[in-house]
Design an enzyme around this catalytic site. Structure first.
Site, PDB file in Angstrom:
ATOM      1  N   GLY A  35       0.808  -1.209   0.000  1.00 35.56           N
ATOM      2  CA  GLY A  35       0.000   0.000   0.000  1.00 35.56           C
ATOM      3  C   GLY A  35       0.841   1.259   0.000  1.00 35.56           C
ATOM      4  O   GLY A  35       2.069   1.214   0.101  1.00 35.56           O
ATOM      5  N   ARG A  36       0.179   2.395  -0.089  1.00 31.73           N
ATOM      6  CA  ARG A  36       0.872   3.682  -0.136  1.00 31.73           C
ATOM      7  C   ARG A  36       1.741   3.897   1.104  1.00 31.73           C
ATOM      8  O   ARG A  36       2.910   4.257   1.017  1.00 31.73           O
ATOM      9  CB  ARG A  36      -0.141   4.828  -0.250  1.00 31.73           C
ATOM     10  CG  ARG A  36      -0.877   4.895  -1.582  1.00 31.73           C
ATOM     11  CD  ARG A  36      -2.026   5.882  -1.508  1.00 31.73           C
ATOM     12  NE  ARG A  36      -2.780   5.950  -2.750  1.00 31.73           N
ATOM     13  CZ  ARG A  36      -2.763   6.959  -3.595  1.00 31.73           C
ATOM     14  NH1 ARG A  36      -2.017   8.009  -3.347  1.00 31.73           N
ATOM     15  NH2 ARG A  36      -3.480   6.955  -4.705  1.00 31.73           N
ATOM     16  N   ALA A  66      -3.386   4.417  16.258  1.00 27.66           N
ATOM     17  CA  ALA A  66      -3.582   5.846  16.012  1.00 27.66           C
ATOM     18  C   ALA A  66      -4.229   6.068  14.651  1.00 27.66           C
ATOM     19  O   ALA A  66      -3.907   5.382  13.679  1.00 27.66           O
ATOM     20  CB  ALA A  66      -2.246   6.580  16.079  1.00 27.66           C
ATOM     21  N   ASN A 113      -3.785   8.799  13.149  1.00 28.50           N
ATOM     22  CA  ASN A 113      -2.826   9.641  12.447  1.00 28.50           C
ATOM     23  C   ASN A 113      -1.526   9.697  13.249  1.00 28.50           C
ATOM     24  O   ASN A 113      -1.559   9.986  14.452  1.00 28.50           O
ATOM     25  CB  ASN A 113      -3.398  11.049  12.252  1.00 28.50           C
ATOM     26  CG  ASN A 113      -2.676  11.834  11.187  1.00 28.50           C
ATOM     27  OD1 ASN A 113      -1.466  12.021  11.262  1.00 28.50           O
ATOM     28  ND2 ASN A 113      -3.407  12.317  10.196  1.00 28.50           N
ATOM     29  N   HIS A 158      -9.081  14.226   1.269  1.00 30.27           N
ATOM     30  CA  HIS A 158      -8.068  13.222   0.946  1.00 30.27           C
ATOM     31  C   HIS A 158      -8.119  12.889  -0.539  1.00 30.27           C
ATOM     32  O   HIS A 158      -9.042  13.290  -1.256  1.00 30.27           O
ATOM     33  CB  HIS A 158      -8.273  11.946   1.771  1.00 30.27           C
ATOM     34  CG  HIS A 158      -7.849  12.073   3.196  1.00 30.27           C
ATOM     35  ND1 HIS A 158      -8.659  12.596   4.172  1.00 30.27           N
ATOM     36  CD2 HIS A 158      -6.673  11.746   3.823  1.00 30.27           C
ATOM     37  CE1 HIS A 158      -8.021  12.587   5.329  1.00 30.27           C
ATOM     38  NE2 HIS A 158      -6.821  12.069   5.150  1.00 30.27           N
ATOM     39  N   HIS A 159      -7.145  12.107  -0.977  1.00 32.22           N
ATOM     40  CA  HIS A 159      -7.058  11.673  -2.373  1.00 32.22           C
ATOM     41  C   HIS A 159      -8.243  10.769  -2.738  1.00 32.22           C
ATOM     42  O   HIS A 159      -8.914  10.198  -1.875  1.00 32.22           O
ATOM     43  CB  HIS A 159      -5.744  10.922  -2.614  1.00 32.22           C
ATOM     44  CG  HIS A 159      -5.540   9.764  -1.680  1.00 32.22           C
ATOM     45  ND1 HIS A 159      -6.055   8.512  -1.909  1.00 32.22           N
ATOM     46  CD2 HIS A 159      -4.884   9.688  -0.497  1.00 32.22           C
ATOM     47  CE1 HIS A 159      -5.723   7.704  -0.924  1.00 32.22           C
ATOM     48  NE2 HIS A 159      -5.014   8.386  -0.050  1.00 32.22           N
ATOM     49  N   LYS A 165      -8.729   7.024  -1.310  1.00 29.78           N
ATOM     50  CA  LYS A 165      -8.995   6.697   0.102  1.00 29.78           C
ATOM     51  C   LYS A 165     -10.398   6.122   0.234  1.00 29.78           C
ATOM     52  O   LYS A 165     -11.378   6.724  -0.199  1.00 29.78           O
ATOM     53  CB  LYS A 165      -8.837   7.934   0.984  1.00 29.78           C
ATOM     54  CG  LYS A 165      -8.975   7.609   2.472  1.00 29.78           C
ATOM     55  CD  LYS A 165      -8.579   8.791   3.342  1.00 29.78           C
ATOM     56  CE  LYS A 165      -8.747   8.488   4.835  1.00 29.78           C
ATOM     57  NZ  LYS A 165      -7.887   7.389   5.279  1.00 29.78           N
ATOM     58  N   THR A 179      -8.867  10.263  11.230  1.00 30.76           N
ATOM     59  CA  THR A 179      -8.449  11.485  11.908  1.00 30.76           C
ATOM     60  C   THR A 179      -9.640  12.374  12.211  1.00 30.76           C
ATOM     61  O   THR A 179      -9.757  12.943  13.307  1.00 30.76           O
ATOM     62  CB  THR A 179      -7.425  12.249  11.048  1.00 30.76           C
ATOM     63  OG1 THR A 179      -6.292  11.405  10.805  1.00 30.76           O
ATOM     64  CG2 THR A 179      -6.964  13.521  11.742  1.00 30.76           C
TER      65      THR A 179
END
Length: 228
Positions: free
Chosen positions: A14-15, A102, A104, A135-136, A139, A146
């Site tokens: 993944g990214r 988390a 973020n 977001h892009h 996503k 977040t």
């Protein structure tokens, strides 16, 4: 010289997985000993690692938690969009192993979390709160993890169960932008964070991986890692 931290990276294709792998190449304190993706067997890789970093898919978390419990490995979770049942699996595992979970890992975003809490307490209910996140296009989850965390912070600070309005925008290749708006009589306050590179999240995740080693079993946040 201290041996590098041996990391099992789940979600390597993944990214964020690629970003973390690239950062590790230039960090002598990190050794990515294995890379896995959804559907891969992680048992052998788990045995060779000191810590697991997960940026894969929510559906993988139950298997990851099972393996971390079996081999007693600490876990860093950056994947978002978990269901209630999947969240329960994380909380159950955290009773036996140390887990940092988390939405973020950016230092700046975690400062935004703290500032949002302070602002909500100072301004009170006379100011209406709203969250906008961008977001892009790729996503999958909306609103973002977040944004959900910001909503939870606002609700808790105001001691109210009402859902904070969240506007989610998916466009272009935006890494991540979050704005908390406080609108009151005759004035408006905005707190914003804009991510320019995924490297900030990768560095934060690696920082969490170092920190979680040796911590007692519990479910920790990035706020704990940063001492906020």
């Amino acid at each position: 010289m201290k041996s590098p931290l041996r990391v099992l990276l789940v979600g390597a294709a993944g990214r964020m997985g690629k970003t973390i792998a690239d950062l590790a190449k230039d960090d002598p304190k990190i050794d990515i000993v294995a890379q896995c993706d959804l559907g891969d067997a992680i048992e052998l890789a788990m045995k060779r690692s000191d810590v697991v970093i997960d940026f894969s898919h929510p559906d993988a978390i139950e298997e990851i938690c099972r393996a971390t419990l079996q081999h007693r490995r600490p876990l860093v979770i950056g994947t978002t969009g978990h269901s209630g049942e999947q969240r329960n699996a994380i909380e159950k595992a955290a009773k036996a192993v140390a887990i940092v979970c988390a939405s973020n890992f950016s230092v700046g975003v975690n400062a935004l979390f703290a500032l949002t809490h302070n602002a909500a307490e100072i301004l009170g209910r006379d100011f209406n709160a709203e969250i906008i996140e961008t977001h892009h296009q790729m996503k999958k989850d909306a609103p973002s993890g977040t944004a959900k965390t910001l909503s939870e912070i606002l609700s808790k600070a105001r001691n109210m169960a009402d859902q904070i309005p969240i506007q989610s925008i998916r466009e272009g290749d935006v890494v991540g932008e979050h704005t908390v708006i406080f609108a009151g009589p005759g004035e408006r306050l905005e707190l914003s964070h804009k991510a320019k590179s995924r490297e900030i999240f990768g560095r934060g995740a690696l920082r969490a991986a170092h920190w979680v080693i040796g911590q007692p079993p519990n479910l920790y946040s990035m706020q704990d890692v940063l001492g906020l």
